[in-house]
Motif scaffolding. Structure first.
Motif, PDB file in Angstrom:
ATOM      1  N   MET A   1       0.986  -1.112  -0.149  1.00 43.58           N
ATOM      2  CA  MET A   1      -0.144  -0.041  -0.233  1.00 43.58           C
ATOM      3  C   MET A   1       0.769   1.321   0.099  1.00 43.58           C
ATOM      4  O   MET A   1       1.938   1.347   0.669  1.00 43.58           O
ATOM      5  N   SER A   2       0.472   2.124  -0.761  1.00 41.57           N
ATOM      6  CA  SER A   2       1.169   3.572  -0.588  1.00 41.57           C
ATOM      7  C   SER A   2       0.280   4.767  -0.345  1.00 41.57           C
ATOM      8  O   SER A   2      -0.840   4.487  -0.894  1.00 41.57           O
ATOM      9  N   ASN A   3       0.608   5.709   0.152  1.00 40.10           N
ATOM     10  CA  ASN A   3      -0.189   6.981   0.527  1.00 40.10           C
ATOM     11  C   ASN A   3       0.378   7.981  -0.428  1.00 40.10           C
ATOM     12  O   ASN A   3       1.527   8.432   0.144  1.00 40.10           O
ATOM     13  N   LEU A   4      -0.184   8.524  -1.101  1.00 38.50           N
ATOM     14  CA  LEU A   4       0.273   9.553  -2.164  1.00 38.50           C
ATOM     15  C   LEU A   4      -0.333  10.791  -2.125  1.00 38.50           C
ATOM     16  O   LEU A   4      -1.506  10.978  -1.627  1.00 38.50           O
ATOM     17  N   ASN A   5       0.378  11.710  -2.544  1.00 36.59           N
ATOM     18  CA  ASN A   5      -0.223  13.113  -2.617  1.00 36.59           C
ATOM     19  C   ASN A   5      -0.343  13.343  -4.059  1.00 36.59           C
ATOM     20  O   ASN A   5      -0.545  12.250  -4.907  1.00 36.59           O
ATOM     21  N   ARG A   6      -0.798  14.381  -4.447  1.00 36.14           N
ATOM     22  CA  ARG A   6      -1.507  14.720  -5.873  1.00 36.14           C
ATOM     23  C   ARG A   6      -0.539  14.278  -7.127  1.00 36.14           C
ATOM     24  O   ARG A   6      -0.941  13.386  -7.942  1.00 36.14           O
ATOM     25  N   GLN A   7       0.726  14.792  -6.985  1.00 36.06           N
ATOM     26  CA  GLN A   7       1.833  14.305  -7.953  1.00 36.06           C
ATOM     27  C   GLN A   7       1.908  12.893  -8.030  1.00 36.06           C
ATOM     28  O   GLN A   7       2.214  12.384  -8.999  1.00 36.06           O
ATOM     29  N   GLY A   8       2.230  12.038  -6.806  1.00 29.22           N
ATOM     30  CA  GLY A   8       2.279  10.824  -6.595  1.00 29.22           C
ATOM     31  C   GLY A   8       1.263  10.130  -7.399  1.00 29.22           C
ATOM     32  O   GLY A   8       1.343   9.049  -7.898  1.00 29.22           O
ATOM     33  N   PHE A   9      -0.060  10.412  -6.869  1.00 33.41           N
ATOM     34  CA  PHE A   9      -1.246   9.645  -7.650  1.00 33.41           C
ATOM     35  C   PHE A   9      -0.947   9.915  -9.263  1.00 33.41           C
ATOM     36  O   PHE A   9      -1.383   8.702  -9.726  1.00 33.41           O
ATOM     37  N   LYS A  10      -0.691  11.099  -9.627  1.00 33.95           N
ATOM     38  CA  LYS A  10      -0.673  11.288 -11.118  1.00 33.95           C
ATOM     39  C   LYS A  10       0.238  10.207 -11.785  1.00 33.95           C
ATOM     40  O   LYS A  10      -0.005   9.553 -12.722  1.00 33.95           O
ATOM     41  N   ASN A  11       1.583  10.280 -10.936  1.00 31.84           N
ATOM     42  CA  ASN A  11       2.651   9.327 -11.607  1.00 31.84           C
ATOM     43  C   ASN A  11       2.165   7.987 -11.516  1.00 31.84           C
ATOM     44  O   ASN A  11       2.537   7.000 -12.289  1.00 31.84           O
ATOM     45  N   ALA A  12       1.466   7.406 -10.370  1.00 29.08           N
ATOM     46  CA  ALA A  12       1.226   6.121 -10.261  1.00 29.08           C
ATOM     47  C   ALA A  12       0.100   5.590 -11.234  1.00 29.08           C
ATOM     48  O   ALA A  12       0.370   4.479 -11.722  1.00 29.08           O
ATOM     49  N   ARG A  40      -9.373  15.821 -13.140  1.00 28.12           N
ATOM     50  CA  ARG A  40     -10.315  16.920 -13.152  1.00 28.12           C
ATOM     51  C   ARG A  40     -11.523  16.451 -11.959  1.00 28.12           C
ATOM     52  O   ARG A  40     -11.852  17.445 -11.445  1.00 28.12           O
ATOM     53  N   GLU A  41     -11.929  15.383 -12.192  1.00 31.49           N
ATOM     54  CA  GLU A  41     -13.059  14.969 -11.228  1.00 31.49           C
ATOM     55  C   GLU A  41     -12.785  14.900  -9.839  1.00 31.49           C
ATOM     56  O   GLU A  41     -13.491  15.403  -8.962  1.00 31.49           O
ATOM     57  N   TRP A  42     -11.343  14.598  -9.533  1.00 31.72           N
ATOM     58  CA  TRP A  42     -10.986  14.300  -7.961  1.00 31.72           C
ATOM     59  C   TRP A  42     -10.439  15.837  -7.485  1.00 31.72           C
ATOM     60  O   TRP A  42     -10.098  15.797  -6.146  1.00 31.72           O
ATOM     61  N   GLU A  43     -10.069  16.780  -8.318  1.00 31.34           N
ATOM     62  CA  GLU A  43      -9.408  17.965  -8.021  1.00 31.34           C
ATOM     63  C   GLU A  43      -9.924  18.585  -6.792  1.00 31.34           C
ATOM     64  O   GLU A  43      -9.242  19.086  -5.797  1.00 31.34           O
ATOM     65  N   GLY A  44     -11.349  18.559  -6.676  1.00 33.96           N
ATOM     66  CA  GLY A  44     -11.842  19.163  -5.533  1.00 33.96           C
ATOM     67  C   GLY A  44     -11.864  18.832  -4.097  1.00 33.96           C
ATOM     68  O   GLY A  44     -11.897  19.143  -3.045  1.00 33.96           O
ATOM     69  N   ASP A  45     -11.285  17.349  -4.239  1.00 27.18           N
ATOM     70  CA  ASP A  45     -11.179  16.437  -3.115  1.00 27.18           C
ATOM     71  C   ASP A  45      -9.637  16.493  -2.452  1.00 27.18           C
ATOM     72  O   ASP A  45      -9.511  16.097  -1.095  1.00 27.18           O
ATOM     73  N   PHE A  46      -8.891  17.224  -3.262  1.00 30.96           N
ATOM     74  CA  PHE A  46      -7.510  17.129  -2.777  1.00 30.96           C
ATOM     75  C   PHE A  46      -7.086  18.407  -1.816  1.00 30.96           C
ATOM     76  O   PHE A  46      -7.629  19.558  -1.896  1.00 30.96           O
ATOM     77  N   GLY A  47      -6.258  18.157  -0.764  1.00 35.17           N
ATOM     78  CA  GLY A  47      -5.790  19.250   0.219  1.00 35.17           C
ATOM     79  C   GLY A  47      -5.356  20.472  -0.538  1.00 35.17           C
ATOM     80  O   GLY A  47      -4.647  20.147  -1.549  1.00 35.17           O
ATOM     81  N   THR A  48      -5.061  21.375  -0.012  1.00 32.84           N
ATOM     82  CA  THR A  48      -4.297  22.541  -0.283  1.00 32.84           C
ATOM     83  C   THR A  48      -2.977  22.429  -0.283  1.00 32.84           C
ATOM     84  O   THR A  48      -2.289  22.876  -0.997  1.00 32.84           O
ATOM     85  N   ASN A  49      -2.459  21.842   0.908  1.00 30.04           N
ATOM     86  CA  ASN A  49      -0.933  21.457   0.807  1.00 30.04           C
ATOM     87  C   ASN A  49      -0.506  20.322  -0.159  1.00 30.04           C
ATOM     88  O   ASN A  49      -1.279  19.554  -0.387  1.00 30.04           O
ATOM     89  N   LYS A  50       0.495  20.626  -0.887  1.00 30.84           N
ATOM     90  CA  LYS A  50       0.944  19.897  -2.120  1.00 30.84           C
ATOM     91  C   LYS A  50       1.334  18.574  -1.654  1.00 30.84           C
ATOM     92  O   LYS A  50       1.444  17.609  -2.420  1.00 30.84           O
ATOM     93  N   ASN A  51       1.686  18.569  -0.346  1.00 31.70           N
ATOM     94  CA  ASN A  51       2.243  17.138   0.295  1.00 31.70           C
ATOM     95  C   ASN A  51       1.131  16.391   0.738  1.00 31.70           C
ATOM     96  O   ASN A  51       1.203  15.402   1.601  1.00 31.70           O
ATOM     97  N   SER A  52      -0.254  16.841   0.723  1.00 27.43           N
ATOM     98  CA  SER A  52      -1.246  16.405   1.318  1.00 27.43           C
ATOM     99  C   SER A  52      -1.678  14.812   0.962  1.00 27.43           C
ATOM    100  O   SER A  52      -1.643  14.732  -0.461  1.00 27.43           O
TER     101      SER A  52
END
Length: 483
Positions: A1-12, A40-52
């Motif tokens: 299991m991995s816990n990912l931020n926005r960029q990590g999610f995109k890469n994965a 685009r659909e999940w954008e509103g669910d992501f935290g404001t901190n880039k490492n969230s």
């Protein structure tokens, strides 16, 4: 299991789609989506901190042949588990068939669609309990579809039996290594075939895109000739087609590069097998091992390595050390115990891993007694605890010999030895005190190194500027900081 931020999610997501049979992922409603659409659909669910950490990356797999029926059963069992344990959470899944075991990658949005709250656990024990429950659900879902699986950890296998088998084969034997080489080569073959299939699919898509674009371009030129305003719309469509074609051409190039890399890795392993399993080729096979290690380290990120690649890298590196060095008996014992631990526990071998596994076994024994699960299971846990203790004793004896011979030791080495002493209940205060005096003081070394550097001072409006040879330039705001 991995816990990912926005960029990590995109890469994965890009990575798992690239290695799938298709060019899309499937969401919880069954829609086929591209990475950009999910973002685009999940954008509103992501935290404001880039490492969230907003997304979980999970994998569900079975040890079966990759057949359409097995994949269908795996997919339906996985969906059943996700629907039960993650009600209200969005997810996308990507099935993979390119490795030895069929598996499905899940990327799960941690924010609930109804409560708008993120998944949160209060303790590690709560996390362990949750995932253990989910593994039980997965085993039950698979068994309902005709399979036979149990939710068992590595520690619930008969470690003593595995240890005896491993020693019977001998550390120098090539049986285990040969199996790993075969598995890795089979996986590489599947990946290469999958990429060839994907490359042909991209060619077909490109051919269709060019035909459609040319047809629209003809219509646009005719409209322009007839002074029909529709030609603006047609040229805009042509522009969109150009972007799609550019994207697919880049994908085609990337597939070709990946395929070339995999073929090179396959050839390197093939060369090693051919040399190593013939007599009188020791030096050549050693060189091939080195080339393989260099190739993998240059071409793959560490986090993207498969289990077989990690095993082969560790094994080759240890074999090179064993054959090239004029090692003493202590170092040989250390490498041997590392190989045994890695084989039995299927993980990186170190003291703290062994201590953690011993505590897990003790916890499992308490659970067996509390829930009256039977003496047979308790006997197995007792036997496995004894195996882990023996590995710890082996590590303790080796470490004691190594540290006694050294004039200086690192702090982590002392902590490792101290932890082992505590777990094995050794009465060795004198040895620990003697070793404590050998610990290197890093701050003292840093001061000595700085003294050896040339230092110059220059006045400016902000204070003193310190220029050092060998260390970074720093601005000191006040002269009193030198006191």
């Amino acid at each position: 299991m991995s816990n990912l931020n926005r960029q990590g999610f995109k890469n994965a997501l890009n990575y798992v789609i690239k290695h799938s049979d298709n060019f899309y992922c499937i969401d919880d409603c069954g829609r086929k989506l591209e990475t950009s659409e999910v973002l685009r659909e999940w954008e509103g669910d992501f935290g404001t901190n880039k490492n969230s950490k907003d997304v979980w990356h999970l994998t569900f797999s079975i040890k079966e042949n990759t057949t359409p029926r097995n994949m269908e059963n795996l997919l339906s069992a996985t969906k059943q588990v996700l629907d039960k344990n993650f009600f209200g959470y969005s997810y996308v899944l990507v099935p993979h068939t390119h490795q030895n075991n069929p598996h499905i990658h899940i990327l799960l949005n941690k924010r609930n669609a109804f409560t708008k709250k993120k998944i949160h656990f209060d303790s590690r024990e709560e996390i362990k309990y949750f995932f253990n429950t989910m593994r039980n659900d997965f085993a039950l879902a698979l068994n309902a579809r005709g399979f036979n699986y149990q939710n068992k950890t590595r520690l619930e296998n008969n470690l003593q039996k595995e240890l005896e088998s491993f020693r019977a084969n001998n550390l120098e034997s090539k049986v285990i290594l040969s199996e790993s080489l075969s598995k890795e080569q089979n996986a590489l073959e599947k990946k290469i075939k999958n990429l060839e299939k994907k490359s042909n699919a991209v060619k077909t898509i490109l051919s269709n895109l060019y035909q459609e674009k040319n047809q629209i371009l003809i219509e646009a030129l005719e409209a322009q000739r007839d002074k029909n305003k529709i030609y603006f719309k047609k040229f805009k469509e042509v522009k969109n087609y150009n972007e799609k074609i550019k994207s697919m051409r880049n994908l085609y190039k990337n597939i070709a590069l990946d395929s070339k890399k995999l073929k090179q890795e396959f050839i390197r392993l093939d060369n090693y097998r051919e040399l190593d399993f013939n007599k009188g080729k020791d030096y050549s096979s050693l060189q091939e091992k080195k080339r393989y290690i260099e190739f993998v380290k240059e071409n793959y990120a560490k986090k993207n390595l498969s289990k077989q690649q990690i095993f082969l890298l560790n094994r080759f590196e240890k074999e090179i050390t064993l054959k090239e060095s004029s090692m003493n008996k202590i170092l040989q014992d250390s490498l041997s115990s590392s190989l045994i631990t890695a084989h039995l526990l299927n993980t990186y071998s170190n003291t703290f891993t062994l201590i953690k596994k011993k505590k897990e076994l003790e916890y499992n024994k308490i659970m067996v007694l509390k829930n009256h699960l039977g003496l047979e299971r308790m006997d197995l846990l007792d036997s496995n605890t004894e195996v882990i203790k023996n590995l710890m004793k082996m590590r303790y004896n080796t470490l004691e010999k190594i540290l006694k011979d050294k004039s200086h030791i690192a702090k982590f080495q002392y902590k490792e030895f101290e932890s082992l002493s505590k777990e094995l209940r050794k009465s060795n205060e004198e040895i620990l005190n003697a070793l404590a005096l050998k610990i290197k003081d890093k701050s003292e070394n840093l001061i000595n190194n700085n003294r050896n550097n040339r230092v110059g001072f220059k006045n400016n409006a902000r204070g003193f500027e310190v220029k050092n040879v060998g260390i970074d330039k720093e601005i000191i705001k006040s002269p009193t900081q030198f006191q």
